[in-house]
Design an enzyme around this catalytic site. Sequence first.
Site, short mmCIF file in Angstrom:
data_model
loop_
_atom_site.label_atom_id
_atom_site.label_comp_id
_atom_site.label_asym_id
_atom_site.label_seq_id
_atom_site.Cartn_x
_atom_site.Cartn_y
_atom_site.Cartn_z
N GLU A 261 0.82 -1.21 0.00
CA GLU A 261 0.00 0.00 0.00
C GLU A 261 0.86 1.26 0.00
O GLU A 261 0.45 2.30 -0.52
CB GLU A 261 -0.96 0.00 1.20
CG GLU A 261 -1.94 -1.17 1.24
CD GLU A 261 -2.81 -1.29 0.00
OE1 GLU A 261 -3.00 -0.28 -0.71
OE2 GLU A 261 -3.30 -2.40 -0.27
N HIS A 264 1.45 2.25 -3.54
CA HIS A 264 0.32 3.04 -4.04
C HIS A 264 0.41 4.49 -3.54
O HIS A 264 0.20 5.44 -4.29
CB HIS A 264 -1.01 2.44 -3.56
CG HIS A 264 -1.46 1.23 -4.30
ND1 HIS A 264 -1.65 1.21 -5.66
CD2 HIS A 264 -1.81 -0.02 -3.86
CE1 HIS A 264 -2.08 0.01 -6.04
NE2 HIS A 264 -2.18 -0.75 -4.97
#
Length: 491
Positions: A261, A264
């Site tokens: 994550e 991202h």
Amino acid sequence: MSYSALEQHFEQLHHLQHLGAICGWDQATMMPAGGNEARAEALGTLAVLCHQQLQDERLSDWFAEAKSEALSAGQQQSLAEMQRSWRDATLLPQDLVRARSLAGSRCEHAWRSLRPANDWAGFLPLFEEVVALSREAAGARADALGLSRYDSLLELYEPGMRSQTLDALFNDLNQWLPGLITQVQEKQRSESVLQPAGPFATEQQKALGLEVMAKLGFDFNRGRLDVSFHPFCGGVSDDVRLTTRYDENDAAQALMGIIHETGHARYEQGLPAQWRKLPVGQARSMGVHESQSLFFEMQLGRHPSFLTQLSPLLNQHLGEQAAFAPDNLARLYTRVQPGFIRVDADEVTYPAHVMLRYQIERDLIEGNLEPRHVPERWDQLMQQYLGLSTKGDYKNGCLQDIHWTDGSFGYFPSYTLGAIYAAQLAEAMQQQLGSFEQLLSGDLAPVFNWLQQHIWQHASLLSTEELLQQASGQSLSSAPFRRHLEQRYLA
């Protein structure tokens, strides 16, 4: 100027979407359960406002007038991306949009109880309605865009990508991937791997995760980490919200999820400030976004040189043990074992799960496969790709994913495209800067600076093909992905 009016209009839309993103994050992390109905109503109203903003009657004239204005190259691309957003919002009649939303909501809600019960028969009528409406939507988009039905949906997630290109990529993967899976399993049978001995307290895991995020360059002044049932990266570039989930018996799940994550998030935080409130300042595609998370998790996070840096942090936060030795971590985090569940799949077998879903959803949308035949086709492809049978096991087969319940067809290819993009970028980076053995053994700034220069700062100013060409000097190719897997798992 009409272009200026468009910029102001889409900046207002961005502010509404910002509020929606934060409300959605709060709903998944901190909102008390009793607030769910009120929050759903509020988000529904916000979605209507966003849709109305995109259907403003003035937009058509503004777009026509803006094309004759003297615009910079960036503004011309910005205009094209605004027009694409407007086009996607106005292609379908309202009655069809409403019908798809209702059918998707009913199907997703029922899926949450039907999947644990292994109840395909109960799911099928709801799924048939979703597929029928998705075909209708794809037909309307296809007629307007001059594409096949499936390609018109693929365009929503991966602009410019076509099933012809996917077929070539996946056919190539299918030539060598099954054999590679077998070879890797044979090689790993002789390896001994120590499993970390828990439990590992959640607070210790969180402290570890935050330190790793800092090492990966995450800007905590513009983002934060929380907990949710399904990990995700949300918010907006200046307010990025990451979530993970903790298992006190398995620290790797949260740690690798955080690294994923954070990839991202770094992409979001690296998008160009001057364009962030406009469509052109957003991520290029789902596949490019996934390439950044997979670059962080797979190319970087599981590389032996990075694991050498990670080892002392694991010992510091979770307690010293032999399982945290760098060489053991390298073996532990690269185990290959075919399994039924996509989200639990390793780096080598994961593409097989995606190819299976791509073939099924493409044929569903094109009318070459009916929903009632999905379990049989699923079982056939699982046996072909991974040597596993899901006959009668719907919850671990065709009922395992949420994507199709709301009609999100065209999304799955982005996962493997992201892996292929990431490998191509990693190979190019090493050709230009030096090997990962060098780059990942010390300060990681050169790695992030390269990504900023070649990917993040371009947002949607370039097409995916242009991004790859400028960064790597070559068109999209699965060859770097194959070289990466063979080097990591067979060398």
